[in-house]
Design an enzyme around this catalytic site. Structure first.
Site, PDB file in Angstrom:
ATOM      1  N   GLY A   1      29.614   1.014  14.162  1.00  0.00           N
ATOM      2  CA  GLY A   1      30.019   0.798  12.768  1.00  0.00           C
ATOM      3  C   GLY A   1      31.301   1.542  12.464  1.00  0.00           C
ATOM      4  O   GLY A   1      31.451   2.710  12.837  1.00  0.00           O
ATOM      5  N   TYR A   2      32.244   0.858  11.822  1.00  0.00           N
ATOM      6  CA  TYR A   2      33.541   1.484  11.505  1.00  0.00           C
ATOM      7  C   TYR A   2      33.845   1.461  10.009  1.00  0.00           C
ATOM      8  O   TYR A   2      34.823   2.049   9.557  1.00  0.00           O
ATOM      9  CB  TYR A   2      34.677   0.794  12.280  1.00  0.00           C
ATOM     10  CG  TYR A   2      34.737  -0.705  12.006  1.00  0.00           C
ATOM     11  CD1 TYR A   2      33.999  -1.587  12.799  1.00  0.00           C
ATOM     12  CD2 TYR A   2      35.468  -1.233  10.947  1.00  0.00           C
ATOM     13  CE1 TYR A   2      34.025  -2.947  12.551  1.00  0.00           C
ATOM     14  CE2 TYR A   2      35.498  -2.591  10.695  1.00  0.00           C
ATOM     15  CZ  TYR A   2      34.774  -3.440  11.495  1.00  0.00           C
ATOM     16  OH  TYR A   2      34.797  -4.795  11.229  1.00  0.00           O
ATOM     17  N   GLY A   3      33.015   0.747   9.234  1.00  0.00           N
ATOM     18  CA  GLY A   3      33.267   0.623   7.792  1.00  0.00           C
ATOM     19  C   GLY A   3      32.031   1.063   7.032  1.00  0.00           C
ATOM     20  O   GLY A   3      31.539   2.180   7.206  1.00  0.00           O
ATOM     21  N   SER A   4      31.481   0.145   6.230  1.00  0.00           N
ATOM     22  CA  SER A   4      30.294   0.517   5.452  1.00  0.00           C
ATOM     23  C   SER A   4      29.123   0.920   6.358  1.00  0.00           C
ATOM     24  O   SER A   4      28.245   1.674   5.951  1.00  0.00           O
ATOM     25  CB  SER A   4      29.871  -0.627   4.523  1.00  0.00           C
ATOM     26  OG  SER A   4      29.343  -1.697   5.270  1.00  0.00           O
TER      27      SER A   4
ATOM     28  N   GLU B   1      26.419  -8.743   7.279  1.00  0.00           N
ATOM     29  CA  GLU B   1      27.803  -8.898   7.746  1.00  0.00           C
ATOM     30  C   GLU B   1      28.199 -10.381   7.856  1.00  0.00           C
ATOM     31  O   GLU B   1      29.052 -10.733   8.655  1.00  0.00           O
ATOM     32  CB  GLU B   1      27.962  -8.208   9.115  1.00  0.00           C
ATOM     33  CG  GLU B   1      27.574  -6.740   9.131  1.00  0.00           C
ATOM     34  CD  GLU B   1      28.455  -5.864   8.237  1.00  0.00           C
ATOM     35  OE1 GLU B   1      29.658  -6.146   8.105  1.00  0.00           O
ATOM     36  OE2 GLU B   1      27.930  -4.900   7.654  1.00  0.00           O
TER      37      GLU B   1
END
Ligand code: SIN
Length: 196
Positions: free
Chosen positions: A25-28, A99
């Site tokens: 995971g790189y965002g939310s 997503e």
């Protein structure tokens, strides 16, 4: 490509034969962990950078007024730090729904940030959700000021778009991670919020 990717992800990448999968995971997905996981560790991927270039119709905006959220853009020499979660394949029922707005799952090498257990296994393969330029919700580049103004005025079923940015920036700071793209847009956003 249709921006609802639920069935595409299922067809393209069945995971049910695996006992568990590492999700990067790189965002939310760094700060909003509303799913079960077996383990979580900071990790990074090489050759990719975070960019607020993806439209959000379902979380931080609406189909009429999409918000701006993150995707990954290929960049030679770049390193993107995030969180990796070990999940069972059934978790993707939920994750694919979350997503669904243009993100496709792809496998990529993951590198552990703190290989403190000295296992010698500094990397593994993991799944990342990627929204490429050919998805219908893709917005593409804009200046930091434009992106901040867009975020400041957007809101969707998951809440204000500003919350997405502010929580992410704080989570990256907590991980001691400098992300100039995120922090520059955060500075612009905070300027706008003070003026309100
Ligand atoms: C991610 O966090 O890894 C994907 C993009 C998002 O949900 O913000």
């Amino acid at each position: 490509m249709s921006h609802n990717t639920i069935s595409l992800n299922k067809q393209r990448q069945p995971l049910d034969h695996l006992d568990s999968v590492w999700l990067f995971g790189y965002g939310s997905l760094i700060y909003k962990t509303d799913f079960d996981y077996l383990d979580a560790k900071p990790a990074c991927i090489y050759g990719w950078q975070r960019r607020f270039w993806q439209g959000s119709h379902d979380h931080r905006g609406t189909p009429e007024a999409p918000g701006r959220v993150l995707t990954l853009i290929e960049a030679a020499g770049a390193r993107c730090v995030g969180m990796a979660y070990q999940v069972t394949p059934d978790t993707f029922e939920y994750l694919d729904h979350r997503e669904k707005n243009g993100y496709l799952r792809v496998f990529t090498p993951l590198h552990w940030l703190n290989d403190s257990d000295n296992s010698g296994q500094g990397e593994t393969e993991g799944v990342v959700y990627l929204a490429s330029a050919d998805n219908e919700a893709y917005l593409g580049p804009a200046s930091d000021a434009e992106i901040a103004a867009h975020i400041a005025r957007s809101r969707g079923p998951s809440g204000p778009n500003s919350e997405y940015l502010l929580k992410l920036a704080q989570a990256l700071r907590d991980m001691n991670e400098q992300d100039e793209h995120v922090f520059a847009i955060e500075r612009e956003l905070l300027r706008l919020l003070v003026r309100k």
